[in-house]
Design a protein around this motif. Sequence first.
Motif, PDB file in Angstrom:
ATOM      1  N   ASP A  49       0.796  -1.220   0.000  1.00  0.00           N
ATOM      2  CA  ASP A  49       0.000   0.000   0.000  1.00  0.00           C
ATOM      3  C   ASP A  49       0.832   1.275   0.000  1.00  0.00           C
ATOM      4  N   PHE A  50       2.089   1.186   0.409  1.00  0.00           N
ATOM      5  CA  PHE A  50       2.922   2.388   0.432  1.00  0.00           C
ATOM      6  C   PHE A  50       4.387   1.988   0.356  1.00  0.00           C
ATOM      7  N   THR A  51       5.230   2.958   0.069  1.00  0.00           N
ATOM      8  CA  THR A  51       6.671   2.748  -0.037  1.00  0.00           C
ATOM      9  C   THR A  51       7.380   3.722   0.884  1.00  0.00           C
ATOM     10  N   THR A  52       8.276   3.229   1.719  1.00  0.00           N
ATOM     11  CA  THR A  52       9.016   4.082   2.641  1.00  0.00           C
ATOM     12  C   THR A  52      10.392   4.405   2.066  1.00  0.00           C
ATOM     13  N   ALA A  53      11.054   5.384   2.660  1.00  0.00           N
ATOM     14  CA  ALA A  53      12.352   5.840   2.159  1.00  0.00           C
ATOM     15  C   ALA A  53      13.390   4.716   2.030  1.00  0.00           C
ATOM     16  N   PRO A  54      13.505   3.797   3.004  1.00  0.00           N
ATOM     17  CA  PRO A  54      14.494   2.729   2.835  1.00  0.00           C
ATOM     18  C   PRO A  54      14.236   1.846   1.611  1.00  0.00           C
ATOM     19  N   GLU A  55      12.960   1.722   1.209  1.00  0.00           N
ATOM     20  CA  GLU A  55      12.639   0.916   0.034  1.00  0.00           C
ATOM     21  C   GLU A  55      12.928   1.669  -1.263  1.00  0.00           C
ATOM     22  N   ILE A  56      13.053   2.984  -1.190  1.00  0.00           N
ATOM     23  CA  ILE A  56      13.348   3.780  -2.380  1.00  0.00           C
ATOM     24  C   ILE A  56      14.805   3.647  -2.778  1.00  0.00           C
ATOM     25  N   SER A  57      15.691   3.656  -1.789  1.00  0.00           N
ATOM     26  CA  SER A  57      17.120   3.575  -2.093  1.00  0.00           C
ATOM     27  C   SER A  57      17.907   3.075  -0.899  1.00  0.00           C
ATOM     28  N   GLN A  58      18.930   2.293  -1.182  1.00  0.00           N
ATOM     29  CA  GLN A  58      19.837   1.825  -0.138  1.00  0.00           C
ATOM     30  C   GLN A  58      20.576   2.979   0.512  1.00  0.00           C
ATOM     31  N   MET A  59      20.696   4.103  -0.186  1.00  0.00           N
ATOM     32  CA  MET A  59      21.451   5.234   0.345  1.00  0.00           C
ATOM     33  C   MET A  59      20.850   5.745   1.646  1.00  0.00           C
ATOM     34  N   PHE A  60      19.542   5.679   1.772  1.00  0.00           N
ATOM     35  CA  PHE A  60      18.875   6.175   2.970  1.00  0.00           C
ATOM     36  C   PHE A  60      19.379   5.433   4.203  1.00  0.00           C
ATOM     37  N   GLY A  61      19.291   4.114   4.188  1.00  0.00           N
ATOM     38  CA  GLY A  61      19.743   3.330   5.329  1.00  0.00           C
ATOM     39  C   GLY A  61      21.244   3.404   5.541  1.00  0.00           C
ATOM     40  N   ARG A 309      27.442  10.322  -1.611  1.00  0.00           N
ATOM     41  CA  ARG A 309      27.178   8.877  -1.638  1.00  0.00           C
ATOM     42  C   ARG A 309      26.605   8.456  -2.981  1.00  0.00           C
ATOM     43  N   ALA A 310      25.721   9.274  -3.530  1.00  0.00           N
ATOM     44  CA  ALA A 310      25.139   8.974  -4.834  1.00  0.00           C
ATOM     45  C   ALA A 310      26.211   8.948  -5.917  1.00  0.00           C
ATOM     46  N   GLU A 311      27.120   9.914  -5.887  1.00  0.00           N
ATOM     47  CA  GLU A 311      28.178   9.950  -6.905  1.00  0.00           C
ATOM     48  C   GLU A 311      29.083   8.730  -6.804  1.00  0.00           C
ATOM     49  N   SER A 318      25.616   1.050 -14.061  1.00  0.00           N
ATOM     50  CA  SER A 318      25.258   1.102 -15.471  1.00  0.00           C
ATOM     51  C   SER A 318      24.486   2.395 -15.745  1.00  0.00           C
ATOM     52  N   PRO A 319      24.312   2.760 -17.025  1.00  0.00           N
ATOM     53  CA  PRO A 319      23.515   3.970 -17.317  1.00  0.00           C
ATOM     54  C   PRO A 319      22.123   3.924 -16.699  1.00  0.00           C
ATOM     55  N   ALA A 320      21.458   2.775 -16.765  1.00  0.00           N
ATOM     56  CA  ALA A 320      20.125   2.664 -16.182  1.00  0.00           C
ATOM     57  C   ALA A 320      20.176   2.816 -14.665  1.00  0.00           C
ATOM     58  N   GLN A 321      21.193   2.247 -14.036  1.00  0.00           N
ATOM     59  CA  GLN A 321      21.331   2.361 -12.586  1.00  0.00           C
ATOM     60  C   GLN A 321      21.621   3.800 -12.171  1.00  0.00           C
ATOM     61  N   ARG A 322      22.412   4.509 -12.982  1.00  0.00           N
ATOM     62  CA  ARG A 322      22.697   5.914 -12.662  1.00  0.00           C
ATOM     63  C   ARG A 322      21.420   6.754 -12.704  1.00  0.00           C
ATOM     64  N   LEU A 323      20.573   6.484 -13.696  1.00  0.00           N
ATOM     65  CA  LEU A 323      19.298   7.192 -13.761  1.00  0.00           C
ATOM     66  C   LEU A 323      18.441   6.877 -12.534  1.00  0.00           C
ATOM     67  N   ALA A 324      18.460   5.614 -12.095  1.00  0.00           N
ATOM     68  CA  ALA A 324      17.685   5.223 -10.918  1.00  0.00           C
ATOM     69  C   ALA A 324      18.217   5.903  -9.658  1.00  0.00           C
ATOM     70  N   ILE A 325      19.525   6.031  -9.548  1.00  0.00           N
ATOM     71  CA  ILE A 325      20.118   6.699  -8.386  1.00  0.00           C
ATOM     72  C   ILE A 325      19.708   8.165  -8.361  1.00  0.00           C
ATOM     73  N   ASP A 326      19.780   8.821  -9.521  1.00  0.00           N
ATOM     74  CA  ASP A 326      19.374  10.228  -9.580  1.00  0.00           C
ATOM     75  C   ASP A 326      17.889  10.389  -9.233  1.00  0.00           C
ATOM     76  N   ALA A 327      17.061   9.458  -9.706  1.00  0.00           N
ATOM     77  CA  ALA A 327      15.627   9.525  -9.411  1.00  0.00           C
ATOM     78  C   ALA A 327      15.365   9.339  -7.922  1.00  0.00           C
TER      79      ALA A 327
END
Length: 360
Positions: A49-61, A309-311, A318-327
């Motif tokens: 039903d919802f998505t929390t910040a840790p599920e959005i990116s490993q960077m959060f945790g 951390r993102a950089e 990969s290019p697709a992963q970089r786009l996902a990190i930026d998103a």
Amino acid sequence: MSATPLADEIAALIRETGPIGIDRYMALCLAHPVHGYYRTRDPLGARGDFTTAPEISQMFGELIGLWAVALQAAMGAPERLLLVELGPGRGTLMADAVRALRAAAPGLKPELHLVETSPILRAAQARTLADAAAAFGAPIWHDSPDTLPEGPTIILANEFFDALPVRQFARTARGWCERVVGLGPDGRLAFGLAPEPERNLAAEGPEGVILTLPGPALDLARSFARRLRDQGGALLAIDYGHVRPGFGDTLQAVAGHRFADPLAAPGEADLTAHVDFAALARAAGAEGARVHGPVDQRDFLMALGLLARAERLKQRASPAQRLAIDAAVARLTDPGRRGMGRLFKVMALSAPGLAGVPGF
């Protein structure tokens, strides 16, 4: 016939004893031993039903793990340290935090404690934390913070306080009348007001406004403040809410990643209310804890080094992963009125002598 089995139970309760407060309604919807929302499902992710910040990116945790390392050093590097999470979801935040902690401080071996009542989520946490368990020992689960052992403690609470029951009052010509859940003419659940005003509520406000008062959240803030004052450590609370008192109905239901009617399907939707960080800060401060923040989630993550951390991650992506990190960075730090970066606040409570808490 009502929409859910729990709706039938609540309707029967109301017919027997009369309308119930919003706090009791929330408690039944979320924690009923058979039909409670958190007792019957994994609510997270695309299928939930919802998505929390840790599920959005490993960077959060990971950033929170590094925050815990810095905090442990500021605490004087106690040999024994409890790392606690309240309402750990699938265990994603703790897993990412521990991975970063192990890399940054290989000699630091905290005890892992999880406060979780859902058997479904406990099973998910055990799977997610298998690597952490191999390094630090299996996590210890608790039904309540009351059973946590004594000792210096770092407590993580991401989207925890918003799910604690609240009471609501509407300003009427008679005074502040409690908002309740009763039965409408069609026999369905409906909002109403208690007939008599609350005599002990002296707040000022125009007719028609709604005042939301936290109850269990303040009790927990006081309890944790006393613990931190006497035993050392800090609590990190991340949640959506407000930093100044105000009026408004922030009770909301979410199902299938969409807002829903809070009364439509009891036990089948998540129920939350915005966290009153000002009230939590007053309650904790009155018990001797030091309060840091609150600050916007965007500012907190930026201060911890989210962009750096993102950089680093993008260097081997990969290019697709970089786009996902930026998103992910954009989503976590979105400064719009309804964006996570602004809507979510971060506050820490600590032992009174603990200075230099990162991110504030």
